[in-house]
Design a protein around this motif. Structure first.
Motif, PDB file in Angstrom:
ATOM      1  N   CYS A 524      42.018  56.653  39.302  1.00 15.66           N
ATOM      2  CA  CYS A 524      42.958  55.477  39.076  1.00 15.66           C
ATOM      3  C   CYS A 524      41.913  54.322  38.485  1.00 15.66           C
ATOM      4  O   CYS A 524      40.975  54.248  38.686  1.00 15.66           O
ATOM      5  CB  CYS A 524      43.769  54.770  40.283  1.00 15.66           C
ATOM      6  SG  CYS A 524      42.457  54.358  41.721  1.00 15.66           S
ATOM      7  N   SER A 525      42.668  53.269  37.989  1.00 14.29           N
ATOM      8  CA  SER A 525      42.013  52.072  37.467  1.00 14.29           C
ATOM      9  C   SER A 525      42.200  51.149  38.555  1.00 14.29           C
ATOM     10  O   SER A 525      43.461  51.333  39.363  1.00 14.29           O
ATOM     11  CB  SER A 525      42.174  51.840  36.102  1.00 14.29           C
ATOM     12  OG  SER A 525      43.569  51.646  35.896  1.00 14.29           O
ATOM     13  N   GLY A 526      41.710  50.041  38.296  1.00 18.85           N
ATOM     14  CA  GLY A 526      41.940  48.787  39.289  1.00 18.85           C
ATOM     15  C   GLY A 526      41.469  48.594  40.468  1.00 18.85           C
ATOM     16  O   GLY A 526      41.834  47.895  41.397  1.00 18.85           O
ATOM     17  N   PHE A 527      40.127  49.680  40.667  1.00 17.98           N
ATOM     18  CA  PHE A 527      39.486  49.534  41.931  1.00 17.98           C
ATOM     19  C   PHE A 527      40.432  49.706  43.203  1.00 17.98           C
ATOM     20  O   PHE A 527      41.342  50.609  43.169  1.00 17.98           O
ATOM     21  CB  PHE A 527      38.711  48.181  41.842  1.00 17.98           C
ATOM     22  CG  PHE A 527      37.919  47.906  40.931  1.00 17.98           C
ATOM     23  CD1 PHE A 527      36.913  48.478  40.556  1.00 17.98           C
ATOM     24  CD2 PHE A 527      38.185  46.865  39.948  1.00 17.98           C
ATOM     25  CE1 PHE A 527      35.978  48.419  39.378  1.00 17.98           C
ATOM     26  CE2 PHE A 527      37.469  46.807  38.890  1.00 17.98           C
ATOM     27  CZ  PHE A 527      36.424  47.504  38.472  1.00 17.98           C
ATOM     28  N   LYS A 528      40.119  48.877  44.345  1.00 15.75           N
ATOM     29  CA  LYS A 528      40.841  49.296  45.600  1.00 15.75           C
ATOM     30  C   LYS A 528      42.428  48.995  45.350  1.00 15.75           C
ATOM     31  O   LYS A 528      43.340  49.708  45.860  1.00 15.75           O
ATOM     32  CB  LYS A 528      40.294  48.106  46.682  1.00 15.75           C
ATOM     33  CG  LYS A 528      41.072  48.417  48.069  1.00 15.75           C
ATOM     34  CD  LYS A 528      40.345  47.313  49.031  1.00 15.75           C
ATOM     35  CE  LYS A 528      41.119  47.458  50.486  1.00 15.75           C
ATOM     36  NZ  LYS A 528      40.355  46.682  51.299  1.00 15.75           N
ATOM     37  N   ALA A 529      42.903  47.676  44.786  1.00 13.39           N
ATOM     38  CA  ALA A 529      44.150  47.435  44.531  1.00 13.39           C
ATOM     39  C   ALA A 529      44.906  48.706  43.737  1.00 13.39           C
ATOM     40  O   ALA A 529      45.854  49.021  44.024  1.00 13.39           O
ATOM     41  CB  ALA A 529      44.424  46.219  43.806  1.00 13.39           C
ATOM     42  N   GLY A 530      44.043  49.284  42.744  1.00  9.30           N
ATOM     43  CA  GLY A 530      44.706  50.379  41.909  1.00  9.30           C
ATOM     44  C   GLY A 530      45.099  51.790  42.959  1.00  9.30           C
ATOM     45  O   GLY A 530      45.721  52.099  42.725  1.00  9.30           O
ATOM     46  N   TRP A 634      50.828  45.546  44.882  1.00  6.56           N
ATOM     47  CA  TRP A 634      49.098  44.762  44.766  1.00  6.56           C
ATOM     48  C   TRP A 634      48.988  44.379  43.562  1.00  6.56           C
ATOM     49  O   TRP A 634      49.184  45.129  42.457  1.00  6.56           O
ATOM     50  CB  TRP A 634      48.331  46.092  45.324  1.00  6.56           C
ATOM     51  CG  TRP A 634      48.491  46.578  46.673  1.00  6.56           C
ATOM     52  CD1 TRP A 634      48.904  47.761  47.278  1.00  6.56           C
ATOM     53  CD2 TRP A 634      48.136  45.909  47.762  1.00  6.56           C
ATOM     54  NE1 TRP A 634      48.872  47.836  48.457  1.00  6.56           N
ATOM     55  CE2 TRP A 634      48.264  46.814  48.857  1.00  6.56           C
ATOM     56  CE3 TRP A 634      47.508  44.722  48.129  1.00  6.56           C
ATOM     57  CZ2 TRP A 634      48.288  46.427  50.362  1.00  6.56           C
ATOM     58  CZ3 TRP A 634      47.349  44.185  49.530  1.00  6.56           C
ATOM     59  CH2 TRP A 634      47.696  45.233  50.522  1.00  6.56           C
ATOM     60  N   ASN A 635      48.222  43.442  43.314  1.00  8.29           N
ATOM     61  CA  ASN A 635      47.998  43.038  41.970  1.00  8.29           C
ATOM     62  C   ASN A 635      46.411  43.310  41.670  1.00  8.29           C
ATOM     63  O   ASN A 635      45.758  43.263  42.457  1.00  8.29           O
ATOM     64  CB  ASN A 635      48.013  41.314  41.562  1.00  8.29           C
ATOM     65  CG  ASN A 635      49.488  41.098  41.316  1.00  8.29           C
ATOM     66  OD1 ASN A 635      50.175  41.893  40.872  1.00  8.29           O
ATOM     67  ND2 ASN A 635      49.751  39.752  41.396  1.00  8.29           N
ATOM     68  N   THR A 636      46.285  43.901  40.412  1.00  9.83           N
ATOM     69  CA  THR A 636      44.776  44.443  40.164  1.00  9.83           C
ATOM     70  C   THR A 636      44.156  43.326  39.022  1.00  9.83           C
ATOM     71  O   THR A 636      43.122  43.465  38.890  1.00  9.83           O
ATOM     72  CB  THR A 636      45.088  45.669  39.323  1.00  9.83           C
ATOM     73  OG1 THR A 636      45.684  45.557  38.043  1.00  9.83           O
ATOM     74  CG2 THR A 636      45.670  46.685  40.143  1.00  9.83           C
ATOM     75  N   ASP A 637      44.760  42.159  39.199  1.00 10.97           N
ATOM     76  CA  ASP A 637      44.128  41.189  38.182  1.00 10.97           C
ATOM     77  C   ASP A 637      43.184  40.340  38.995  1.00 10.97           C
ATOM     78  O   ASP A 637      42.650  39.304  38.414  1.00 10.97           O
ATOM     79  CB  ASP A 637      45.056  40.145  37.393  1.00 10.97           C
ATOM     80  CG  ASP A 637      46.105  39.729  38.302  1.00 10.97           C
ATOM     81  OD1 ASP A 637      46.118  39.947  39.811  1.00 10.97           O
ATOM     82  OD2 ASP A 637      46.915  38.887  37.803  1.00 10.97           O
ATOM     83  N   THR A 638      43.088  40.667  40.247  1.00 10.77           N
ATOM     84  CA  THR A 638      41.928  39.791  41.094  1.00 10.77           C
ATOM     85  C   THR A 638      41.332  40.972  42.039  1.00 10.77           C
ATOM     86  O   THR A 638      41.882  41.818  41.994  1.00 10.77           O
ATOM     87  CB  THR A 638      42.782  38.696  42.045  1.00 10.77           C
ATOM     88  OG1 THR A 638      43.317  39.283  43.237  1.00 10.77           O
ATOM     89  CG2 THR A 638      43.606  37.942  41.260  1.00 10.77           C
ATOM     90  N   ILE A 639      40.161  40.395  42.654  1.00 12.32           N
ATOM     91  CA  ILE A 639      39.258  41.572  42.926  1.00 12.32           C
ATOM     92  C   ILE A 639      39.637  41.443  44.651  1.00 12.32           C
ATOM     93  O   ILE A 639      39.010  41.992  45.564  1.00 12.32           O
ATOM     94  CB  ILE A 639      38.000  41.412  43.024  1.00 12.32           C
ATOM     95  CG1 ILE A 639      37.343  40.182  43.189  1.00 12.32           C
ATOM     96  CG2 ILE A 639      37.667  41.879  41.401  1.00 12.32           C
ATOM     97  CD1 ILE A 639      35.773  40.254  42.802  1.00 12.32           C
ATOM     98  N   VAL A 640      40.384  40.314  45.011  1.00  8.27           N
ATOM     99  CA  VAL A 640      40.824  40.153  46.476  1.00  8.27           C
ATOM    100  C   VAL A 640      42.496  40.196  46.454  1.00  8.27           C
ATOM    101  O   VAL A 640      42.857  39.158  46.765  1.00  8.27           O
ATOM    102  CB  VAL A 640      40.223  38.650  46.935  1.00  8.27           C
ATOM    103  CG1 VAL A 640      38.934  38.643  47.356  1.00  8.27           C
ATOM    104  CG2 VAL A 640      40.719  37.648  45.896  1.00  8.27           C
ATOM    105  N   GLU A 641      42.663  41.297  46.287  1.00  2.00           N
ATOM    106  CA  GLU A 641      44.203  41.670  46.324  1.00  2.00           C
ATOM    107  C   GLU A 641      45.134  41.256  47.747  1.00  2.00           C
ATOM    108  O   GLU A 641      46.117  41.079  47.416  1.00  2.00           O
ATOM    109  CB  GLU A 641      44.454  43.029  45.893  1.00  2.00           C
ATOM    110  CG  GLU A 641      44.150  44.235  46.985  1.00  2.00           C
ATOM    111  CD  GLU A 641      42.663  44.169  47.220  1.00  2.00           C
ATOM    112  OE1 GLU A 641      42.243  44.612  48.285  1.00  2.00           O
ATOM    113  OE2 GLU A 641      41.783  44.034  46.258  1.00  2.00           O
ATOM    114  N   ASP A 642      44.100  41.484  48.426  1.00  2.00           N
ATOM    115  CA  ASP A 642      44.820  41.081  50.050  1.00  2.00           C
ATOM    116  C   ASP A 642      45.120  39.850  49.994  1.00  2.00           C
ATOM    117  O   ASP A 642      46.298  39.493  50.460  1.00  2.00           O
ATOM    118  CB  ASP A 642      43.849  41.817  51.084  1.00  2.00           C
ATOM    119  CG  ASP A 642      42.316  41.339  50.927  1.00  2.00           C
ATOM    120  OD1 ASP A 642      41.976  40.323  50.072  1.00  2.00           O
ATOM    121  OD2 ASP A 642      41.555  41.992  51.560  1.00  2.00           O
TER     122      ASP A 642
END
Length: 888
Positions: A524-530, A634-642
């Motif tokens: 997937c893309s989008g790191f953890k959120a993805g 989950w949004n992938t436009d930040t790296i602190v999705e939580d």
């Protein structure tokens, strides 16, 4: 609300009471006459650059001075050329000075111009002063100076003799007209008597030196018509109360050596502002007291004098530092600083300062306490703290109104004032938290232990794992298999991990643990959120609650059974348990990290929970699935999705709950580098959220409560204030050479006191609350403080990156032995800053021969600014010692 109103009223009244009862606003020195024998005058503008006044401005000045004196002193032929026409026009007198230096060519020009002026304005001259402190500056040798003095004595005597000859010739011409001898004799007698009554004006020739030069070179007195001594007790480091006795002692010494020669005090004065010169303090009250006492003494003792000087000279700040600008009895705007009789007001802005301080303090109290569950003791202590902060704000704000500001000072004051905004908010927020946790009401909103429910919703637990050590992940999954809750699944999300080393053991383990455990191998893309969004496709449709934990967390069997019942309230969308770690005792470096984490979860999160404003974290997190779907997953436009998800849930009107009981323990970062990378991600993500969600924090927005806005904005200010630390440190480092080599512009209160106050509050906040809320011993509190402060530079980088760079990649926090030891030092930049700051501190202390208080305060500020970088170095040393122990 009643506690808030009472506290702001009482604290404001205390502020007013202290201002009104400050007896230093007014002083009553001995009365002196308005007439002053002579005043030094420099015809320059009130600007920071040395620019000559216009003719109209010079006339204005002389007319103003004529109300107080009929004689002025100049220091150069150029100044005299500008002013002497108007001195003659107004019928005043002048002590005309020549500025002699070590440059012979310049001296020749000065001498030629001076002689022309002496010839043109002889009748308006009281004396000619050949050189000003030439021997003190060592510009000329005594013999060279004597040559010039003799030259001018001869020139002036020639003018005097020539004028006598003219008068004699006039008498002869008058008598030659009378033929009668008796009448001629009578007329001659009459003319001679008139000549005695009005003798030809004699101009004294002298030089001006500080008093000890006349003792060091006693033969110099033989060359002058009068001894012109400078006595400036401020530069002699004399305390204000000892000035009169010091003056009399010095005058007596000079008189003892030169018993017959006339003595005049060419310069006497005291600055109204500037730094202290050891015991000599520059202040409005000292200037008024000393000048008035001197004028009274001069009249009683009958000695001749000149006061230095008439008007403040802002341009002198370049050459004479912060003191040289403030010697005038008038300020640069031509306002008399003090009257010569009666009470003297030395704090002209005190009433406005008092009102402003009380109002600002009341506003800070109101907005700091509103919508909070407080008791009286909490409210009144916070109100007093707010009034103290407001006093500092007002003192910093008034600085430009009582000092002459150059470009550098405006930069420093401006930066300090900008810095005061976040520091004020943060200091008050931490003071508020301190008072709330120690003397305020205990928290009431923590999740109780005895929750029961008939409903057992389906929980889908998601465990994202990117290249996670199999042994670490196995511990996590086996713990999840032991949960006492009966209605759940576990999705093990192996994402973007091609290596079988990481995957094969986990896949086999999931098969062993049974059907509750769903093994996913996804790209997937989008790191953890993805990865988490991709896993939603495989989530059981019956899912009512999503739970997320990190791959290294070993969970308590009671986690779900204790916390799920709170979701019976349909408004609850978020439940958060704290993070904690099971390897905190493995090494000293991990003990320090663990202590740093504990503070936030036992202090900050508990208080935020009281206002329904908790920060969602990506582990030990449970979310209502319907609310999750409603706000967009989950949004992938930040790296602190939580954290971003949690804020969206609050904006949608949902409720969050927090418990400070530990239900899971994970692993700490392996290295300082991993520790810093994690904090960079958090701070960078916080800026991303701020940029995305700022419309919700406008006063007009109704999506968040005022309490929620307060907590989130304050939290962001914590990041911003840490980020400003390196900026102000660099500015202060750059300012040190200016102080040492130029001797100008001691940084203002705005750039020192807020930093010192913030540091003090942080220390008290950390150690008191770590003891009361975390239960930490002093040892652990110290380690936690070192770990927290060591992160300042990486937070600066994160905040900077957040504002100038979009969508940086997600950097995982290496744990469980995944980290590779870095070849380069992770604290090399901190070492550079610590070295520069400690070097600057040492240089300021070693060169502060005058014991200037402002420099000591600034030095303390610089030393405190070095603490975060020293902490990073200490943490690195701890880490290296841990490596050595592991190797053994």
């Amino acid at each position: 609300m009643k506690y808030i109103l009472v506290s702001l009223l009482l604290a404001s009244l205390l502020q007013v009471f202290l201002w009104l009862n400050n007896d230093k606003k007014f002083i009553t020195p001995p009365d002196a006459e308005d007439i002053i024998e002579s005043l030094s005058y420099a015809p320059y503008t009130k600007k920071n650059e040395k620019e000559m006044l216009s003719d109209e401005e010079v006339v204005r000045d002389l007319k103003l001075l004529k109300k107080f004196t009929n004689t002025v002193r100049f220091y150069s032929a150029e100044d005299s050329q500008k002013v002497m026409p108007f001195v003659k026009q107004l019928g005043m007198k002048a002590h005309m000075g020549l500025w002699l230096s070590g440059v012979a060519e310049d001296n020749e020009k000065e001498i030629a111009l001076a002689k022309t002026l002496i010839s043109d304005y002889y009748d308006n001259l009281a004396s000619v002063i050949v050189g000003n402190e030439v021997l003190l500056r060592d510009d000329l040798k005594p013999d060279e100076l004597i040559v010039h003095i003799r030259d001018f004595k001869g020139f002036v005597e020639g003018i005097f003799k020539g004028r006598l000859d003219v008068k004699e010739q006039a008498i002869k011409d008058e008598l030659a007209k009378i033929k009668n001898k008796r009448k001629r004799a009578a007329k001659e007698k009459e003319l001679r008597i008139e000549l005695v009554k009005h003798p030809e004006h004699s101009v004294a020739v002298t030089t001006a030196e500080i008093w000890n030069m006349w003792l060091l070179y006693p033969d110099l007195a033989n060359e002058v018509d009068m001894i012109n001594i400078h006595i400036l007790p401020y530069w002699e480091k004399i305390k204000a109360e000892n000035v009169e006795s010091f003056f009399k002692e010095i005058y007596a010494k000079v008189r003892e050596i030169h018993k017959t020669k006339p003595i005049t005090i060419g310069e006497f004065g005291w600055p109204s502002q500037g730094y202290n010169n050891q015991g000599a303090v520059a202040s409005p009250e000292n200037q008024a007291m000393i000048i008035r006492r001197f004028l009274r003494m001069a009249k009683e003792e009958g000695f001749s004098y000149n006061i230095m000087e008439a008007f403040d000279q802002p341009w002198k700040g370049v050459d004479e530092g912060n003191v040289g600008q403030y010697w005038g009895i008038f300020d640069a705007n031509r306002k008399l600083k003090f009257e010569m009789q009666g009470v003297v007001l030395v704090e002209p802005f005190w009433f406005m300062q008092m009102v402003a301080a009380a109002l600002i303090g009341a506003i800070l109290t109101f907005y700091g306490l509103r919508n909070q569950n407080i008791n009286f003791l909490h409210a009144i202590t916070y109100g007093l703290a707010a009034q103290g902060i407001s006093f500092g704000i007002v003192m910093a704000a008034v600085y430009p109104f009582i000092h002459y500001m150059n470009f550098g000072m405006w930069i420093m004051w401006g930066m300090g004032s900008i810095l005061m905004v976040p520091l004020t908010l943060i200091t008050l927020a931490k003071a508020n938290e301190l008072f709330k946790c120690t003397i305020g009401k205990p928290p009431k909103r923590l999740i109780p232990l005895d929750l029961k429910s008939e409903h057992i919703p389906f929980v889908s637990i998601h465990v994202p794992a990117y290249k996670e050590q199999p042994a670490v992940l196995e511990e996590t999954l086996r713990a999840l298999a032991q949960l006492r809750y009966t209605n759940y699944e576990v999705l093990v999300i192996i994402n973007n991990t091609p290596e079988d080393f990481y995957k094969a053991p986990i896949k086999a383990l999931c098969e062993e643990l049974g059907e509750r455990f769903v093994y996913l191998d996804i790209q997937c893309s989008g790191f953890k959120a993805g990865a988490l969004n991709k896993a939603l496709e495989f989530t059981n449709p019956e899912c009512e609650i999503l739970a997320v934990i990190d791959a290294d967390y070993v969970i308590s069997p009671n986690w779900l059974i204790d916390l799920v019942p709170i979701f019976d309230d349909p408004k609850v969308a978020l439940v958060q348990a704290p993070q904690d770690h099971r390897d905190g005792n493995d090494s000293l470096i991990k003990t320090a990290m663990n202590a740093e984490y504990a503070g936030f979860f036992d202090i900050g999160m508990v208080e935020r929970n009281e206002e329904n404003a908790i920060v969602a974290h990506g582990t030990m997190l449970m979310v209502r699935k319907s609310a999750f779907d409603e706000v967009g997953q989950w949004n992938t436009d930040t790296i602190v999705e939580d954290s971003e998800l949690g804020l969206r849930l609050f904006e949608a009107g949902y409720i969050g709950h927090y418990t400070n009981r530990r239900y899971g323990h994970g692993l700490l970062p392996d290295t300082i580098e991993a520790f810093k990378n994690q904090r960079h991600r958090w701070a960078y993500g916080a800026v991303q959220i701020l940029k995305k969600h700022w419309p919700h924090f406008k006063p007009s927005s109704k999506t968040l409560t005022r309490a929620q806005k307060h907590h989130f904005v304050t939290g962001w200010f914590f990041w911003l204030s840490d980020a400003l630390g390196p900026v102000t440190a660099v500015l202060n480092i750059l300012w040190v050479p200016v102080i040492i080599f130029v001797g100008v512009t001691i940084p203002t209160i705005a750039l020192t006191v807020p930093i010192l106050t913030s540091f003090l509050v942080n220390v008290i906040h950390s150690f008191v609350l770590y003891k009361t809320r975390v239960g930490a011993k002093f040892y652990h509190s110290t380690l936690g403080a070192i770990a927290a402060m060591s992160l300042q530079l990486i937070i600066f980088k994160a905040v900077y990156d957040g504002f100038v760079k979009d969508r940086l990649p997600f950097k995982r926090t290496e744990k469980g032995g995944n980290s590779k030891k870095s070849v380069s030092s992770p604290v090399k930049n901190e070492i550079i800053l610590a070295t520069l700051l400690l070097g600057s501190f040492t240089a300021l202390i070693m060169t502060n021969h005058q014991d200037i208080v402002e420099i000591y305060v600034f030095s303390a500020t610089i030393l405190i600014q070095s603490v975060p970088y020293i902490s990073a170095i200490i943490l690195r040393l701890i880490e290296k010692s841990s490596y050595k122990k592991e190797a053994l």
